[in-house]
Design an enzyme around this catalytic site. Structure first.
Site, PDB file in Angstrom:
ATOM      1  N   ARG A   1      -4.664  10.645   4.896  1.00 41.03           N
ATOM      2  CA  ARG A   1      -3.714  11.751   4.942  1.00 41.03           C
ATOM      3  C   ARG A   1      -2.632  11.635   3.872  1.00 41.03           C
ATOM      4  NH1 ARG A   1      -3.318  12.984   9.515  1.00 41.03           N
ATOM      5  NH2 ARG A   1      -1.427  14.147   9.268  1.00 41.03           N
ATOM      6  N   LYS A  50       0.843  -1.207   0.000  1.00 37.88           N
ATOM      7  CA  LYS A  50       0.000   0.000   0.000  1.00 37.88           C
ATOM      8  C   LYS A  50       0.873   1.251   0.000  1.00 37.88           C
ATOM      9  CE  LYS A  50      -1.597   1.564   4.020  1.00 37.88           C
ATOM     10  NZ  LYS A  50      -1.175   2.914   4.377  1.00 37.88           N
ATOM     11  N   ASN A  51       1.905   1.258   0.869  1.00 37.71           N
ATOM     12  CA  ASN A  51       2.713   2.466   1.037  1.00 37.71           C
ATOM     13  C   ASN A  51       3.718   2.700  -0.076  1.00 37.71           C
ATOM     14  OD1 ASN A  51       1.248   3.029   3.248  1.00 37.71           O
ATOM     15  ND2 ASN A  51       2.779   2.364   4.735  1.00 37.71           N
ATOM     16  N   ILE A  69       8.422   7.009  16.826  1.00 37.69           N
ATOM     17  CA  ILE A  69       7.990   7.726  15.615  1.00 37.69           C
ATOM     18  C   ILE A  69       6.709   8.526  15.852  1.00 37.69           C
ATOM     19  CG2 ILE A  69       7.402   7.473  13.164  1.00 37.69           C
ATOM     20  CD1 ILE A  69      10.259   6.595  13.766  1.00 37.69           C
ATOM     21  N   CYS A  77      -4.979  12.772  13.627  1.00 40.12           N
ATOM     22  CA  CYS A  77      -4.952  11.336  13.325  1.00 40.12           C
ATOM     23  C   CYS A  77      -4.859  10.580  14.647  1.00 40.12           C
ATOM     24  CB  CYS A  77      -3.740  11.028  12.454  1.00 40.12           C
ATOM     25  SG  CYS A  77      -3.414   9.275  12.247  1.00 40.12           S
ATOM     26  N   ARG A 113       0.793  14.443  13.360  1.00 40.23           N
ATOM     27  CA  ARG A 113       1.196  14.210  11.956  1.00 40.23           C
ATOM     28  C   ARG A 113       1.033  15.442  11.064  1.00 40.23           C
ATOM     29  NH1 ARG A 113      -0.871   8.529   9.831  1.00 40.23           N
ATOM     30  NH2 ARG A 113       0.906   8.794   8.462  1.00 40.23           N
ATOM     31  N   ARG A 121      -8.462  -0.610   5.073  1.00 42.26           N
ATOM     32  CA  ARG A 121      -7.684   0.445   4.447  1.00 42.26           C
ATOM     33  C   ARG A 121      -6.366  -0.068   3.896  1.00 42.26           C
ATOM     34  NH1 ARG A 121      -6.817   5.712   7.720  1.00 42.26           N
ATOM     35  NH2 ARG A 121      -5.738   6.023   5.748  1.00 42.26           N
ATOM     36  N   ASP A 155       5.043   0.464  12.014  1.00 44.52           N
ATOM     37  CA  ASP A 155       3.808  -0.167  11.530  1.00 44.52           C
ATOM     38  C   ASP A 155       3.697  -1.627  11.939  1.00 44.52           C
ATOM     39  OD1 ASP A 155       3.719   1.688   8.366  1.00 44.52           O
ATOM     40  OD2 ASP A 155       3.262   2.263  10.419  1.00 44.52           O
TER      41      ASP A 155
HETATM   42  C1  EPZ Z   1       4.517   6.879   6.429  1.00 39.34           C
HETATM   43  O1  EPZ Z   1       3.724   7.929   6.998  1.00 39.34           O
HETATM   44  C2  EPZ Z   1       3.585   5.673   6.308  1.00 39.34           C
HETATM   45  N1  EPZ Z   1       2.470   6.020   5.452  1.00 39.34           N
HETATM   46  C3  EPZ Z   1       3.083   5.293   7.699  1.00 39.34           C
HETATM   47  O2  EPZ Z   1       2.298   4.102   7.589  1.00 39.34           O
HETATM   48  C4  EPZ Z   1       4.276   4.984   8.587  1.00 39.34           C
HETATM   49  O3  EPZ Z   1       3.829   4.746   9.896  1.00 39.34           O
HETATM   50  C5  EPZ Z   1       5.243   6.182   8.611  1.00 39.34           C
HETATM   51  O4  EPZ Z   1       5.626   6.553   7.284  1.00 39.34           O
HETATM   52  C6  EPZ Z   1       6.512   5.881   9.383  1.00 39.34           C
HETATM   53  O5  EPZ Z   1       7.156   4.770   8.885  1.00 39.34           O
HETATM   54  C7  EPZ Z   1       2.642   5.997   4.104  1.00 39.34           C
HETATM   55  O6  EPZ Z   1       3.704   5.721   3.579  1.00 39.34           O
HETATM   56  C8  EPZ Z   1       1.459   6.343   3.272  1.00 39.34           C
HETATM   57  P1  EPZ Z   1       6.478  10.309   8.504  1.00 39.34           P
HETATM   58  P2  EPZ Z   1       4.252   9.435   7.010  1.00 39.34           P
HETATM   59  O7  EPZ Z   1       6.316  11.572   7.746  1.00 39.34           O
HETATM   60  O8  EPZ Z   1       5.118   9.678   5.848  1.00 39.34           O
HETATM   61  C9  EPZ Z   1       6.536  13.703  11.855  1.00 39.34           C
HETATM   62  C10 EPZ Z   1       0.423   2.701   7.849  1.00 39.34           C
HETATM   63  O9  EPZ Z   1       0.042   2.123   8.877  1.00 39.34           O
HETATM   64  N2  EPZ Z   1       6.363  14.666  10.755  1.00 39.34           N
HETATM   65  O10 EPZ Z   1       7.663   9.484   8.195  1.00 39.34           O
HETATM   66  O11 EPZ Z   1       3.078  10.295   7.220  1.00 39.34           O
HETATM   67  C11 EPZ Z   1       5.315  12.794  12.012  1.00 39.34           C
HETATM   68  O12 EPZ Z   1       4.319  13.405  12.762  1.00 39.34           O
HETATM   69  C12 EPZ Z   1       0.907   4.164   7.943  1.00 39.34           C
HETATM   70  O13 EPZ Z   1       0.462   2.186   6.729  1.00 39.34           O
HETATM   71  C13 EPZ Z   1       6.323  16.021  11.036  1.00 39.34           C
HETATM   72  O14 EPZ Z   1       6.435  16.441  12.197  1.00 39.34           O
HETATM   73  O15 EPZ Z   1       5.152   9.439   8.318  1.00 39.34           O
HETATM   74  C14 EPZ Z   1       5.913  11.563  12.667  1.00 39.34           C
HETATM   75  O16 EPZ Z   1       5.987  11.767  14.040  1.00 39.34           O
HETATM   76  C15 EPZ Z   1       0.626   4.774   9.266  1.00 39.34           C
HETATM   77  N3  EPZ Z   1       6.158  16.888  10.011  1.00 39.34           N
HETATM   78  C16 EPZ Z   1       7.302  11.498  12.043  1.00 39.34           C
HETATM   79  O17 EPZ Z   1       7.594  12.809  11.529  1.00 39.34           O
HETATM   80  C17 EPZ Z   1       6.036  16.476   8.703  1.00 39.34           C
HETATM   81  O18 EPZ Z   1       5.883  17.313   7.801  1.00 39.34           O
HETATM   82  C18 EPZ Z   1       7.467  10.486  10.923  1.00 39.34           C
HETATM   83  O19 EPZ Z   1       6.390  10.645  10.061  1.00 39.34           O
HETATM   84  C19 EPZ Z   1       6.080  15.092   8.435  1.00 39.34           C
HETATM   85  C20 EPZ Z   1       6.251  14.198   9.470  1.00 39.34           C
END
Ligand code: EPZ
Length: 423
Positions: A92, A22-23, A332, A116, A121, A402, A310
């Site tokens: 998102r 999916k990702n 994370i 979320c 996030r 999802r 995840d």
């Molecule tokens: C991706 O989300 C995945 N989703 C998530 O999988 C996964 O948990 C996550 O990466 C971490 O591995 C997809 O790929 C669609 P991040 P993403 O930006 O990119 C903070 C699932 O279950 N952050 O790497 O949204 C954020 O809040 C989902 O399939 C900011 O502060 O995660 C988090 O604490 C859930 N500002 C950390 O960084 C930003 O602009 C890492 O988030 C972006 C992120």
């Protein structure tokens, strides 16, 4: 709303196939916005988030056709470079179209994702990165409005913290920006590498995907995927990891096929420490068994190649069946222990302390009515239900739909007593 009814206690036996990721599919679909030519993607999982992303592309004006596990997208023209709130609020990852839209059309209007279950996030790092490439971004009425009338230019993008979709978003923008871009502290997830592979097939110039520093030399335009050669998405390592844990928690003998062992090293390492055997019986085939008692092991989630957040919830369920105390630390997301209370309803002994959870095992889980709160939390409840005595009823399984393709059919195929009831 659908529910799952699970009768636990059956060791899972046999072979269970892995679907496409999916990702990895989500950014690949967004990347189709970067060219007027057709992009064909293979092994696309039939899950709800993918349908949402395809609807999002349709509403921009792109043509989308789904043929079995293959998706053909052609964004010959982008009439509406926008991601509306109605779609973004359900997923998102819709913010992944921000970079491609502003790079291709010079403008974009993308709804902010909002809160979320697992954490705040925000997408501030996406915005800051695109500003580095010369876009002007403003927040208005719950939307990010981006403009780059002269097009984007290359630049250095140092991420304050590693972000997966942030890296993917700016990577997709940089491939059409004038000049060189260097992305520092980039995410190294396999999904980022797969996106770079697709973009390269479309004519992009990228080096260093999979490392912390990615270099991109912008090109005038991109082509589609070579005709007759769809880009096949990588397997879903989180689904594969979930199935490996399902095999261990039920003390079965399960082989997960169509996965990539290299993508699961951190999980396999922890499962070995806990006393499970996970062996690669053939390329892409991982067999899991548990010869003796499971032992508790501590685990801390990290960015790839560390232990995936995840898989944290699923691993917590496994640790309820291990002897000793396991300390699980979530680094994370700030609120990713919602499943702990539901596991406790099934008899688990878990104490939460901020970003740490202390899981005392081994306990005998008993079936109960539980509530899914997010995608991976619901997967952990399915695993606990498979190991519990009696019947478990999981409500709100729309969360699991999802990101897991036909999970109840796949699990039933290896002996699980699980069924979906629609109310
Ligand atoms: C991706 O989300 C995945 N989703 C998530 O999988 C996964 O948990 C996550 O990466 C971490 O591995 C997809 O790929 C669609 P991040 P993403 O930006 O990119 C903070 C699932 O279950 N952050 O790497 O949204 C954020 O809040 C989902 O399939 C900011 O502060 O995660 C988090 O604490 C859930 N500002 C950390 O960084 C930003 O602009 C890492 O988030 C972006 C992120």
């Amino acid at each position: 709303m659908d529910k799952f009814v699970i009768t636990g206690g059956t060791p899972l036996q046999g072979v269970i196939p892995c679907s496409g990721s999916k990702n990895a599919a989500l950014p690949a679909i967004a990347a189709a916005l970067l060219t007027a030519e057709p992009v064909v993607l293979g092994r696309i999982p039939a899950v709800r988030d993918i349908r949402t992303m395809l609807d999002l592309l349709r509403q921009t004006g792109a043509e989308v056709a789904v043929e079995g596990g293959c998706v053909r997208i052609q964004a010959a023209e982008i009439a509406r470079p926008e991601a509306p709130y109605d779609l973004v609020k359900t997923m998102r990852a819709s913010s992944l179209v921000l970079g491609p839209l502003v790079a291709r059309t010079g403008r974009a209007r993308v709804s902010l994702p909002g809160g979320c279950a697992i954490g705040a996030r925000p997408i501030n790092l996406h915005v800051a990165a695109l500003e580095r490439l010369g876009a002007e971004l403003h927040q208005k009425h719950g939307y990010i409005e981006a403009r780059a009338p002269q097009g984007l230019h290359g630049g250095t993008v140092p991420f304050d913290r590693i972000t997966v979709t942030g890296t993917e978003d700016v990577l997709m923008a940089a491939v059409l920006a004038r000049g060189e871009t260097v992305i520092e502290n980039a995410a190294r997830e396999p999904e980022v590498v797969d996106l770079a592979a697709l973009l390269t097939k479309m004519g992009a110039c990228i080096e260093g995907a999979g490392t912390s520093t990615i270099q991109v030399r912008g090109v005038e335009q991109l082509r589609g995927t070579p005709s007759g050669q769809p880009h096949t998405i990588i397997p879903d390592r989180i689904e594969a990891g979930t199935f490996l844990i399902a095999g261990a928690i039920t003390r079965g003998d399960l082989t997960v096929t169509g996965c990539v062992a290299e993508h699961l090293r951190a999980l396999i390492g922890k499962m070995h420490q806990a006393g499970a055997e996970v062996e690669e019986t053939a390329p892409g085939c991982l067999r899991v068994r548990v010869p003796g008692a499971l032992q508790s092991v501590d685990m801390t989630t990290e960015e790839h190649p560390g232990f995936a957040t995840d898989l944290q919830a699923q691993f917590m369920a496994l640790m309820t069946q291990a002897d000793g105390i396991a300390i699980i630390t979530e680094t994370i997301f700030e609120n990713r222990f919602m499943h702990a209370q539901e596991l406790a309803r099934m008899g688990a002994n878990i104490r939460l302390d901020g970003r740490r959870a202390l899981v005392a095992g081994k306990v005998s889980l008993s079936g109960a009515q539980v509530l899914a709160s997010d995608l991976r939390a619901s997967a952990s409840l399915v695993l606990a239900g498979l190991a519990a005595q009696g019947e478990t009823v999981i409500d709100r399984v729309y969360h699991i739909d999802r990101g897991y393709e036909r999970i109840e059919a796949k699990l039933a195929g290896v002996g699980a007593r699980i069924r979906r009831i629609s109310s």
